[in-house]
Design an enzyme around this catalytic site. Sequence first.
Site, short mmCIF file in Angstrom:
data_model
loop_
_atom_site.label_atom_id
_atom_site.label_comp_id
_atom_site.label_asym_id
_atom_site.label_seq_id
_atom_site.Cartn_x
_atom_site.Cartn_y
_atom_site.Cartn_z
CG ASP A 104 -4.85 -7.02 2.08
OD1 ASP A 104 -6.19 -7.13 1.99
OD2 ASP A 104 -4.50 -6.04 2.05
CB SER A 117 -12.99 0.08 0.31
OG SER A 117 -11.94 0.83 -0.62
CB SER A 125 -1.13 -0.03 1.44
OG SER A 125 -1.84 -0.91 0.78
#
Length: 428
Positions: free
Chosen positions: A311, A164, A20
């Site tokens: 994740d 999100s 990320s």
Amino acid sequence: MEIKKQSSLCGELAVPGDKSISHRAVMFGSLAKGTTRISHFLTGADCLSTISCFRKMGIDIQNSQDEVLVHGKGLHGLTVPSEVLDVGNSGTTTRLISGILAGQDFVSELNGDASIQKRPMKRIMTPLTAMGAEIESIKGNGCAPLRITGKKLHAIRYASPVASAQVKSCVLLAGMYSDGVTSVTEPVLSRNHTELMLNFFGAHVKTSGTTASIQPEPILECRDVTVPGDISSAAYFIAAGLLTPGSEILLKNVGINPTRDGMLRVCQAMGADITLLNVRSQGEPTADLLVRTSTLRGTTIEGEIIPTLIDELPMLAVMAAFADGQTVIRDAQELKVKESDRIAVMTENLARMGADITPAEDGMIINGGRPLHGAEIDSHSDHRIAMSFAVAGTICDGTLTIKNGDCVNISYPEFYKDLYSLGDNSLF
Ligand code: S3P
């Protein structure tokens, strides 16, 4: 890919840079003035897709070994891409770049692989359209390929129906090209790397509870960014170290941002022996993690913690299958729209290994402690599925074969080599 049982996993490892954070460093470096230097950049396929997209919009990016130099041209320095932007397998590239493209004075198209063409894009089309952008799903199915006609945007206050970080970041990035303060409120706080890094580059982002807001037209200045190790990659070695008898693994320089560290909290609830050493901050908090073999017990994973470990849920599901007692995972319906439908794929593959697992609409129930055996499992080309089952293969009896196991190159190209480096048995 064939994985064999290991009798112990010992040693020290520095996992690759956070995915990320690597994406964002390239994006924000491209929109900043001057040369941004990124060290410990993740050279996985996803982050290379981001580099390739910005190169196609006129940004000179040098990528050597562990360091990336981004020669940014400022907020309005991108040029019209000569061809379709290829986002590969990367949801982060697709959704974040869409926010930037929405504010440009050109038309662009983006597309990616078969998985990306199934992932929901209405979640970004809705707020971007409300801001005045034209964003079209070319096949009319709410997925990529997308055509984006950039506009001078209007500021909005957006209440996102999903927690999100990709949606939040998309709207905040578009907000930089708008006519006022843009804010996003999420139902539950998601990872905050965009907020932290945009401020580091000179933008004005404020956070209050689950609302983040940004001032328009910031002047972004180049920075040196050191990317911490990815906790989502460390997760596989945390699990392997906890579950393999006689193991002790030191994971160096892992990012422990509280919006990402849910796996550590769940491990603690499961009875894991993990010690945080050398806790420090380089903009993002990091630590070395010392992991020792532990007897794990089942737990419930639900509510606000879910976005902080979204994740890691495939890995946690495998851990739950080896733990004593029941594990319940709830509020994780987002798993269905990741690189694969992770509820279906985890259920199918864990059941093949002999686990007791029942899927639910928003998670799964796993009754742990049944002996798992080798099997042929299908990663469905989902990197996190492949790596989670590689760990299962180092613990279960018999040989585990992973179909399409090379998809680990999306986030961790050296994964099998690193796993092998800690083992006592040839993995292949
Ligand atoms: C990411 C956000 C999460 C995560 C993904 C990376 C990001 O996705 O699953 O791997 O970098 O912002 P969502 O925002 O869709 O939850």
